[in-house]
Design an enzyme around this catalytic site. Sequence first.
Site, PDB file in Angstrom:
ATOM      1  N   LYS A 165       0.829  -1.243   0.074  1.00  0.00           N
ATOM      2  CA  LYS A 165      -0.024   0.051  -0.154  1.00  0.00           C
ATOM      3  C   LYS A 165       0.992   1.275  -0.033  1.00  0.00           C
ATOM      4  O   LYS A 165       1.278   1.652   0.922  1.00  0.00           O
ATOM      5  CB  LYS A 165      -0.778   0.063   1.198  1.00  0.00           C
ATOM      6  CG  LYS A 165      -2.008   1.084   0.971  1.00  0.00           C
ATOM      7  CD  LYS A 165      -3.209   0.698   2.135  1.00  0.00           C
ATOM      8  CE  LYS A 165      -4.121   1.922   2.079  1.00  0.00           C
ATOM      9  NZ  LYS A 165      -4.867   2.190   0.957  1.00  0.00           N
TER      10      LYS A 165
HETATM   11  N1  PMP Z   1      -7.271  -1.689  -3.105  1.00  0.00           N
HETATM   12  C1  PMP Z   1      -6.625  -0.728  -3.179  1.00  0.00           C
HETATM   13  C2  PMP Z   1      -5.726  -0.083  -4.280  1.00  0.00           C
HETATM   14  C3  PMP Z   1      -6.637   0.031  -2.170  1.00  0.00           C
HETATM   15  O1  PMP Z   1      -5.678   1.112  -1.919  1.00  0.00           O
HETATM   16  C4  PMP Z   1      -7.491  -0.219  -0.752  1.00  0.00           C
HETATM   17  C5  PMP Z   1      -7.704   0.675   0.211  1.00  0.00           C
HETATM   18  N2  PMP Z   1      -6.807   0.502   1.274  1.00  0.00           N
HETATM   19  C6  PMP Z   1      -8.464  -1.416  -1.024  1.00  0.00           C
HETATM   20  C7  PMP Z   1      -8.205  -2.293  -2.131  1.00  0.00           C
HETATM   21  C8  PMP Z   1      -9.216  -2.061   0.194  1.00  0.00           C
HETATM   22  O2  PMP Z   1      -8.603  -2.358   1.177  1.00  0.00           O
HETATM   23  P1  PMP Z   1      -8.995  -2.180   2.385  1.00  0.00           P
HETATM   24  O3  PMP Z   1     -10.306  -3.001   2.450  1.00  0.00           O
HETATM   25  O4  PMP Z   1      -8.145  -2.734   3.292  1.00  0.00           O
HETATM   26  O5  PMP Z   1      -9.171  -0.712   2.961  1.00  0.00           O
END
Ligand code: PMP
Length: 314
Positions: A165
Site C-alpha cells: 500500500k
Molecule cells: N485496493 C486498493 C488499491 C486500496 O488502496 C484499498 C484501500 N486500502 C483497497 C483495495 C481496499 O483495502 P481495505 O479494504 O483494506 O481498505
Amino acid sequence: MVRDRRPESSRYVWLDGEILPWEQAQISVTAVGSLATVATVFEGVRAYWNVDRPALFAFRLPDHLKRFLNSMKLVRMEPPFKEEELYEAILELVRRNGFREDSYIFPKAFFDPIGVWGFVEDPSRVRVVIESWPRRSRLASEEAIHCCVSSWTRISDNVLPPRIKCVANYQNSRLAAWEAHLNGYDNSIMLDSRGKVTEGPGMCLFIVRNGVAITPPVTSSILESITRQTILELLMHELTIDSVEREVDRTELYIAEEAFFCGTGAGEVTPIASIDRYKLGLGKIGPITDSVRKLYHDVVRGMTPSYEKWLTEI
Ligand code: PMP
C-alpha cells in the site's frame, strides 16, 4: 506537515513519536515532493461512532498495522516503531483530537533522506506521520454507481506490487479513476495484463453470479483488502451465501446479477448499477449487496456482539 485541507476539528498530528498541534508538525521542503514519495507507504483505517454506547471504534486496527509493517518491509524500510507503539499512538492521537463522529486515520511512513534514484544509505532513517480527521461513512446509502472497464492495465506483482500500500501505486488507480470520470462514469474496474479482472481505484470487487459471491484472488493484482476479507467471513458465517475467490473474466462483469466495490476509505460497500453500460440485475443495489452492506454497517459500528473482536474502542 502543513496541508491546506486541514479539517477544523483535526487539531493534532502524531509525528515521529509525539503529538503536536497541527501547525507545529513540520517536515522539510526537501522531503516533500522528493523521491521519498516513491517509497511512501501508508494505511487508511476507519473509526465508527456508536451513538448509543456512546463510543468510537476503530475497525480492525491491528490488521491494518500488520499490513502497514508488511508494506514497510517490502519497500525495505526498517520500521522505527513497533506495532504496539503505532497502535497506542493512534489511540492517543484520536483521543486527543476528541472525535465523537465517524473518523479516518491515516498513518504514513517515508524515508528521509532518500537518494537521487530512491536509494537509501540508512534504511532506518524513516519518519512516520499519523493524521486523523472526521469522515462520514457511506454505508447508509443504497446508491449504486456506474462503472467502466478501464483502458489502463493494472500494475502487477513483478512491476509495482499491488500488495504494497504505497503512494506510487496510486498513479495507476488515479489514471483509471480520472479516465472514468472524464468519460461520464463514476468509477472504473481495471484488468491485469492477461485481461483478468483485478480491482477498482482503492477498492476491491465482488460480483454475484447464480447467487454466488465471486471475488478475484489475492494473486490477481489486488491489494490484500481487509474489507474484502471481512466480507468473505461475513458471507460464510453470517449470511450463509456461497463465495469463491477465483479469476474473473471481463465478460462475467457484464452478465453478473450484482457487483459491488469494497474498501475502507473509498468504497466501504459500494453497489454497482452498470458496467460499460451493461445493466446489472435491476440496475440498482441487489439483494446480496444490500445484506452485505447492512451487516457490515452493524459490525463496524459495534452493533454485533460476536464481531467485537474486530473493534478497538477509542
Ligand atoms: N485496493 C486498493 C488499491 C486500496 O488502496 C484499498 C484501500 N486500502 C483497497 C483495495 C481496499 O483495502 P481495505 O479494504 O483494506 O481498505
